[in-house]
Design a protein around this motif. Structure first.
Motif, mmCIF file in Angstrom:
data_model
loop_
_atom_site.group_PDB
_atom_site.id
_atom_site.type_symbol
_atom_site.label_atom_id
_atom_site.label_comp_id
_atom_site.label_asym_id
_atom_site.label_seq_id
_atom_site.Cartn_x
_atom_site.Cartn_y
_atom_site.Cartn_z
ATOM 1 N N VAL A 133 0.827 -1.195 0.029
ATOM 2 C CA VAL A 133 -0.050 -0.166 -0.040
ATOM 3 C C VAL A 133 0.830 1.405 0.032
ATOM 4 N N VAL B 18 0.880 4.966 0.591
ATOM 5 C CA VAL B 18 -0.028 5.925 1.149
ATOM 6 C C VAL B 18 0.363 7.415 0.491
ATOM 7 N N ASN C 247 -3.300 4.127 -1.346
ATOM 8 C CA ASN C 247 -4.235 4.696 -0.242
ATOM 9 C C ASN C 247 -4.062 6.180 -0.290
ATOM 10 N N LEU D 270 -3.279 5.530 7.513
ATOM 11 C CA LEU D 270 -4.126 5.271 6.433
ATOM 12 C C LEU D 270 -5.406 6.185 6.270
ATOM 13 N N ASN E 178 -8.930 3.849 -1.300
ATOM 14 C CA ASN E 178 -8.078 3.130 -1.893
ATOM 15 C C ASN E 178 -8.297 2.962 -3.406
ATOM 16 N N ASN F 135 -7.625 -1.536 4.844
ATOM 17 C CA ASN F 135 -8.106 -0.970 6.119
ATOM 18 C C ASN F 135 -8.440 -1.742 7.111
#
Ligand code: SAH
Length: 490
Positions: free
Chosen positions: A180, A182, A211, A221, A225, A248
């Motif tokens: 992920v 971010v 994210n 987070l 997404n 999440n």
């Protein structure tokens, strides 16, 4: 503090553990320089141990760590039999979820690592002794790719830049890997080339997600997404079931020890196949689905919509038909269930409760007492809030019979516990019935006046659904009403 026959020195060190635990906010995971870590564990101290602060038990033998944790638990839970902590055979690299904060050092070089304790200064870390090695390698590769892709790291002070964090999740049983990225905004330049380069270096990656976290927040987070590659989640296997885990959703960080924990929880529940079970704070439904094989029906309750979505998909995937999920505050759900007339509501035999660190709510526990389950199995990652809640449950006639600590977090001062509580006060049912009659009266009065109250605080359709979770004659399966958006799985 109870002495338990231990020396003052020992107790002081437990006090220090408690203090550390209090000071430790939800923070980016501690990472360690494995290259510098000596595996005899007795003296091995990570070079960034102090600055990171994630592993409080550095330089202490693993056996001693387990003893310390047991002492801490004993002090927190009061007069309960605390079994020896179940530890790991190999207590290293167990974390399946790894966060790395990204930024720049004073010379402008890209760095990634953890925030120094109590600050937002990044301590650079390449390898960590408690994290999955694949995750650390992927994070190092991403750091190396940033320059050629002209991706700027995010600066919290100025608000400029793009990449804030990278989170990597690895599945123990299936080997699937989720990355992920971010970002402060949804646009990743040359995203297809970036994905290609990352996958070329790490073919083990099965999915990559952006994210978007554009808020000024310490939460890692954000809520949105965007899928870049793969299916957007990983799947793992646990206690005979397969689970999908979205970015999440909560998933236990130590898969091996989670199986141990759940097995103990199921053993404490003493299910025979005839029970109605509540899995409160159910996450993606892992405890409930493990219990469902041994119970008549299971109801899972969870606040996070993403986790409930996963739970519903997981139940389908595992062919688990005797489970339903509700996307609701666990306390509210239980309160509404308890407010239904006794003859109309689902009889609850066993409650699993697995709240977050802050523990459960009095509203939840009051409602549990009104529902009078035979057993409550309390799973907790915080001995202090566990102790507080056990004391509250005692007042409601539930005696904590035994506590099994399971070490899910070696080298840190965290410890997971599973506690069996049994209903003990014989005349408690009468007391409860009396209170319940009062509650029903209050609820009905509110309803008749058309004001909001216990009965009407949720939607009325929901109450009907609570009533409708019933076993179909001869099928051994619950007959439920129509699926309601994403709140239930059948
Ligand atoms: N039992 C699960 C999840 C435990 S973590 C497992 O073993 O994986 C605690 C869960 O409680 C999280 O999924 C969190 O989203 C949920 N939660 C937090 N507050 C809640 C509340 N008030 N009501 C219901 N669920 C809540």
């Amino acid at each position: 503090m109870r002495a338990d026959g231990n020396s003052k020195k020992e107790l002081d060190s437990v006090m220090a553990i408690e203090k550390n635990a209090k000071n430790k906010a939800e923070k980016v995971t501690g990472r360690r320089g494995e290259n510098h870590f000596r595996r005899d564990t007795k003296q091995g101290v990570c070079p960034v141990a102090k600055k990171c602060g994630g592993c409080q038990l550095q330089g202490i033998s693993y056996e001693k760590q387990l003893e310390k944790k047991r002492m801490l638990v004993k002090q927190c839970v009061g007069d309960v039999r605390v079994l020896p902590v179940i530890g790991m055979t190999d207590p290293l690299h167990y974390r399946n979820k790894v966060h790395a904060a990204f930024g720049r050092d004073k010379k402008g070089n890209v760095i990634s690592g953890v925030y120094e304790s109590g600050t937002h200064r990044i301590v650079p870390v390449d390898n960590c002794m408690i994290e999955d090695v694949r995750a650390d390698a992927i994070i190092a590769t991403i750091r190396g790719l940033l320059k050629s892709f002209k991706i700027k790291t995010y600066d919290e002070d100025s608000g400029f830049g793009l990449l804030r964090h990278v989170m990597v999740r690895t599945a123990h049983a299936t080997g699937e890997v989720l990355v992920v990225l971010v970002l402060a905004s949804p646009i990743l330049p040359a995203k297809n080339h970036f994905v290609k380069a990352l996958r070329a270096a790490h073919p083990e990656i099965t999915t990559i997600v952006i994210n978007v976290n554009d808020r000024h927040t310490s939460m890692v987070l954000g809520e949105r997404n965007i899928l870049l590659y793969g299916k957007g989640y990983i799947e793992d296997e646990l206690c005979g079931n397969r689970y999908r885990i979205s970015p999440n959703s909560f998933y236990q960080v130590n898969a091996l020890q989670t199986s141990v924990l759940y097995e103990k929880a199921i053993e404490y529940a003493q299910l025979t196949g005839t029970e109605t079970v509540i899995d409160a704070y159910c996450g993606i439904g892992t405890i409930g689905m493990t219990a469902a094989a041994h119970a008549k029906q299971v109801i899972g309750v969870e606040l996070n919509p993403s986790a409930v979505k996963d739970a519903i998909a997981n139940a389908r995937r595992n062919g688990c038909k005797n489970i339903a999920f509700y996307n609701e505050d666990a306390g509210d759900y239980m309160r509404k269930l308890a407010a239904l007339p006794a003859g109309e509501r689902v009889p609850v035999d066993v409650v699993f409760m697995d709240p977050p660190r802050s523990g459960s709510s009095e509203a939840f526990m009051d409602a549990v007492a009104l529902l009078v389950p035979k057993r409550v199995v309390y799973i907790s990652c915080d001995p202090q809030t566990l102790g507080r809640d056990l004391a509250y449950m005692r007042k409601h006639g539930y005696r904590p019979k035994e506590c099994q600590p399971v070490d899910m977090f070696p080298y840190t001062d965290d410890i997971e516990n599973v506690v069996l509580l049994e209903k003990t006060i014989h005349n408690y049912k009468e007391k409860i019935n009396k209170r319940q009659t009062e509650t029903e009266r209050t609820g009905k009065r509110n309803e008749s006046k058309g004001k909001s109250g216990i009965v009407r605080s949720g939607n009325r359709g929901h109450q009907k659904e609570l009533r409708k979770v019933r076993t179909a004659p001869g099928s051994g399966r619950p007959k439920t009403s129509k699926p309601k958006s994403d709140q239930r799985n059948h």
